[in-house]
Structures are given as structure tokens and as C-alpha cells.
Design a protein around this motif. Structure first.
Motif, PDB file in Angstrom:
ATOM      1  N   THR A  31       0.834  -1.206   0.000  1.00 43.48           N
ATOM      2  CA  THR A  31       0.000   0.000   0.000  1.00 43.48           C
ATOM      3  C   THR A  31       0.864   1.249   0.000  1.00 43.48           C
ATOM      4  N   THR A  32       1.897   1.267   0.833  1.00 42.66           N
ATOM      5  CA  THR A  32       2.795   2.428   0.906  1.00 42.66           C
ATOM      6  C   THR A  32       3.528   2.639  -0.415  1.00 42.66           C
ATOM      7  N   MET A  33       4.007   1.544  -1.018  1.00 45.64           N
ATOM      8  CA  MET A  33       4.674   1.657  -2.318  1.00 45.64           C
ATOM      9  C   MET A  33       3.707   2.198  -3.370  1.00 45.64           C
ATOM     10  N   GLY A  34       2.493   1.674  -3.381  1.00 43.25           N
ATOM     11  CA  GLY A  34       1.503   2.155  -4.336  1.00 43.25           C
ATOM     12  C   GLY A  34       1.182   3.626  -4.143  1.00 43.25           C
ATOM     13  N   ASN A  35       1.019   4.016  -2.878  1.00 41.23           N
ATOM     14  CA  ASN A  35       0.734   5.425  -2.591  1.00 41.23           C
ATOM     15  C   ASN A  35       1.868   6.328  -3.065  1.00 41.23           C
ATOM     16  N   SER A  36       3.114   5.910  -2.823  1.00 43.83           N
ATOM     17  CA  SER A  36       4.258   6.755  -3.175  1.00 43.83           C
ATOM     18  C   SER A  36       4.506   6.789  -4.681  1.00 43.83           C
ATOM     19  N   ARG A  37       4.071   5.752  -5.400  1.00 43.95           N
ATOM     20  CA  ARG A  37       4.287   5.702  -6.852  1.00 43.95           C
ATOM     21  C   ARG A  37       3.114   6.259  -7.661  1.00 43.95           C
ATOM     22  N   ALA A  38       2.050   6.613  -6.985  1.00 40.60           N
ATOM     23  CA  ALA A  38       0.870   7.119  -7.700  1.00 40.60           C
ATOM     24  C   ALA A  38       1.215   8.412  -8.433  1.00 40.60           C
ATOM     25  N   GLU A  39       0.889   8.449  -9.705  1.00 48.50           N
ATOM     26  CA  GLU A  39       1.109   9.658 -10.496  1.00 48.50           C
ATOM     27  C   GLU A  39      -0.143  10.508 -10.407  1.00 48.50           C
TER      28      GLU A  39
END
Length: 193
Positions: free
Chosen positions: A64-72
Motif C-alpha cells: 500500500t505504501t509503495m503504491g501510494n508513493s508511486r501514484a502519479e
């Protein structure tokens, strides 16, 4: 998961794993912390359940954290680090309130309750930023997360103010609420593919 970008795939998987973590933790809690019996964290299959809880929770948090940080993001509901800063302030405010007003000892659960809210608000913010969630969905999700946080805080305070059997049962409610919210986030993502 057609229709999801890479960040959304990570968020989707992370939310499901975090919900799974809650789903495994509840029976572990009931098995280990039954009033009037020794609290053996690993006997009779409890150790395997605890390991699965830890691994699913850690994996869910990381994804979840990786997805949040990679969201464009093309837009922000909450800019920058505002949710994180608000979470730190909220944590210390809740600590002061629960100790001063209710004489509730500070436990790890306060950090987990506040941290969960921050993670989920950041997640909705990311999904709003990728336009996976519209404005109404984002507002609705954050309103539900805030209501669950309030319910969790009430139960956090009540834990040491009710008899041990009621406390034992009530302790599972925040986990169930959090798990349902994360399943709902994943479900809303899936429906919006």
C-alpha cells in the motif's frame, strides 16, 4: 487487474492483504487472550496464525505504501505531507486526551489506530490523485475512515473500563471495522476499473 496502473495494483493488493491481516488477527486474539486462561501466543496453532498475521500485515503495509508513493497524481485532495503531519498531531492529542480525561494507559493500539487512519487517508488521496476515485467517492471514503477512527478510539478508551469478558469481545471490533473498510476500498477500486 486490467485497468489498474502499477501504483493502483500495489494499492489493491496491499488493501486486500491488510484486510486479510485483520481477518487472521481476530481468531488469533480470541484464541490467545481468552480471560482466565494463560496467554500463550504460539501454542495450538496460534504461532502459525500470528506469523500469518504479521506477514500479511507487513506485506499489505509495504504494498500500500509503495503504491501510494508511486501514484502519479494529477490532483491532490490533501497536498504533500499534510496527512502525515496531521496524523502525528492527532496521535499526541489522542494520547493526551485519553490519559488526562480517561486515565487510559497508552498502548500500541493507539499508534495502530492513528496510523491506520493516516495510511487509509493517504491511500484515498492517492486514488483520488490517479482519478480512480472521484471527489464524492474520496469524500465518502474519508468520512467512513474518520467515523471508524472515532469508533476505534471509543473502544480503545472502553477497553480498561468494562469487565474483562466484554473487553475481550470488544477488542475484535476495531479489527473487523478496519478490515471491512479496506475491503471496501479494494472493492470500490475494482468496480471503477
Amino acid at each position: 487487474m486490467t485497468g489498474f496502473d502499477e501504483s493502483e495494483k500495489l494499492i489493491f493488493a496491499g488493501q486486500l492483504l491488510l484486510a486479510l491481516c485483520c481477518g487472521i488477527y481476530i481468531p488469533w486474539w480470541f484464541k490467545v487472550f481468552k480471560p482466565g486462561q494463560p496467554h500463550d501466543w504460539v501454542a495450538g496453532g496460534a504461532g502459525a496464525m500470528l506469523l500469518m498475521t504479521f506477514l500479511s500485515g507487513l506485506a499489505g503495509f509495504v504494498l500500500t505504501t509503495m503504491g501510494n508513493s508511486r501514484a502519479e497524481s494529477t490532483r491532490d485532495f490533501f497536498p504533500g505531507f499534510h496527512p502525515l503531519m496531521a496524523g502525528v498531531i492527532l496521535y499526541f492529542a489522542m494520547m493526551a486526551l485519553t490519559v488526562a480525561a480517561f486515565h487510559r494507559p497508552v498502548t500500541t493500539e493507539l499508534f495502530l489506530i492513528t496510523g491506520w487512519l493516516v495510511l487509509e487517508v493517504v491511500t484515498v488521496n492517492a486514488l483520488y490523485g490517479t482519478e480512480r476515485f472521484g471527489h464524492g467517492m474520496a469524500v465518502g471514503a474519508i468520512a467512513v475512515e474518520t467515523a471508524v477512527f472515532a469508533a476505534n478510539m471509543i473502544l480503545y478508551v472502553l477497553y480498561y473500563r468494562v469487565d474483562q469478558w466484554l473487553a475481550y469481545r470488544l477488542a475484535a471490533v476495531p479489527l473487523a471495522l478496519d478490515g471491512v473498510v479496506m475491503l471496501a476500498i479494494a472493492g470500490m477500486m475494482f468496480l471503477r476499473r
